[in-house]
Scaffold this motif. Structure first.
Motif, short mmCIF file in Angstrom:
data_model
loop_
_atom_site.label_atom_id
_atom_site.label_comp_id
_atom_site.label_asym_id
_atom_site.label_seq_id
_atom_site.Cartn_x
_atom_site.Cartn_y
_atom_site.Cartn_z
N ASP A 75 8.96 -1.61 -22.13
CA ASP A 75 8.95 -1.11 -20.76
C ASP A 75 10.28 -0.50 -20.35
N TRP B 208 12.39 0.66 -16.67
CA TRP B 208 12.45 0.53 -15.21
C TRP B 208 13.59 1.37 -14.66
N SER B 209 13.47 1.78 -13.39
CA SER B 209 14.54 2.54 -12.74
C SER B 209 14.77 2.02 -11.33
N THR B 210 15.96 2.31 -10.81
CA THR B 210 16.32 1.93 -9.45
C THR B 210 17.34 2.92 -8.91
N ASP C 114 15.78 -2.51 -5.59
CA ASP C 114 14.35 -2.20 -5.65
C ASP C 114 14.07 -1.45 -6.95
N TRP C 115 13.22 -2.04 -7.81
CA TRP C 115 12.96 -1.48 -9.14
C TRP C 115 11.54 -0.94 -9.24
N THR C 116 11.39 0.15 -9.99
CA THR C 116 10.10 0.79 -10.23
C THR C 116 9.88 0.89 -11.74
N MET C 117 8.68 0.48 -12.19
CA MET C 117 8.37 0.63 -13.60
C MET C 117 8.07 2.09 -13.90
N VAL C 118 8.77 2.65 -14.87
CA VAL C 118 8.59 4.03 -15.28
C VAL C 118 7.54 4.10 -16.39
N SER C 119 7.59 3.12 -17.31
CA SER C 119 6.67 3.12 -18.45
C SER C 119 6.50 1.70 -18.98
N THR C 120 5.31 1.41 -19.48
CA THR C 120 5.07 0.14 -20.17
C THR C 120 4.99 0.35 -21.67
#
Length: 148
Positions: free
Chosen positions: A8, A10-12, A17-23
Motif C-alpha cells: 500500500d 499513502w499520502s498526506t 490526515d492520510w489518504t490511501m493512494v494504492s493497495t
C-alpha cells in the motif's frame, strides 16, 4: 514481531490526515524498505519480502504507478569492479535511504529473512552507497566508523 507484508501507498498534505493512494503498488509485498522523495520522484528501495532481504529499486511520479528502476540483483563480491552489473549494495532492510547533494544514498541496514531465527542471525551492514539514477551505484565507504 509484525510479519505483515504490504503493497500500500499513502499520502498526506499535513502529516495528520492520510489518504490511501494504492493497495497494490507494482512491487512485491514488503516491509522495512527505504522510502524517499528524490529528483521529483518517490523511491522505494530494498526491504524485506517473503523471499528475504531485497536490493530492488522502484520509483513513482505520483505514488500510484511504479516503475522497477533496478531489479533484484545478486550483489557485488570482492572480485567485481565498479560499473559491473552486479556492483550494488547487498540485499537488505531497515537501512537509511536519503536524497542528498543530487544523489540517492543507502547507508547500513540489515541482511536477514522474516523468521525470528533469521533475525537473530542477522548481518549488520556498515557500508555507504550512492547513485544519481537508482541504476548505477558507487560504494562510497566499505566500513563506517560507527559501532556495530
Amino acid at each position: 514481531a509484525d510479519s505483515t507484508l504490504l503493497r500500500d501507498v499513502w499520502s498526506t498534505s499535513n502529516g495528520e490526515d492520510w489518504t490511501m493512494v494504492s493497495t497494490a503498488a507494482q512491487w512485491t509485498a514488503r516491509k522495512s524498505f527505504g522510502a524517499v522523495s528524490f529528483n521529483k520522484k518517490i523511491w522505494a528501495v530494498g526491504g524485506l519480502s517473503a523471499a528475504g532481504a531485497s536490493n530492488a529499486v522502484y520509483s513513482s511520479l505520483d505514488g500510484l504507478s511504479w516503475s522497477e528502476v533496478r531489479a533484484e540483483t545478486p550483489h557485488c563480491t570482492a572480485a567485481c569492479s565498479p560499473g559491473a552489473d552486479d556492483y550494488i549494495w547487498s540485499p537488505r532492510h531497515s537501512m537509511v535511504v536519503l536524497g542528498y547533494v543530487g544523489k540517492l544514498w543507502v547507508i547500513g541496514g540489515v541482511s536477514s529473512g522474516l523468521s525470528e531465527e533469521a533475525a537473530a542471525d542477522a548481518a549488520f551492514n556498515h557500508d555507504v552507497w550512492s547513485s544519481t539514477d537508482g541504476v548505477g551505484w558507487s560504494r562510497v565507504n566499505a566500513e563506517t566508523p560507527w559501532e556495530r
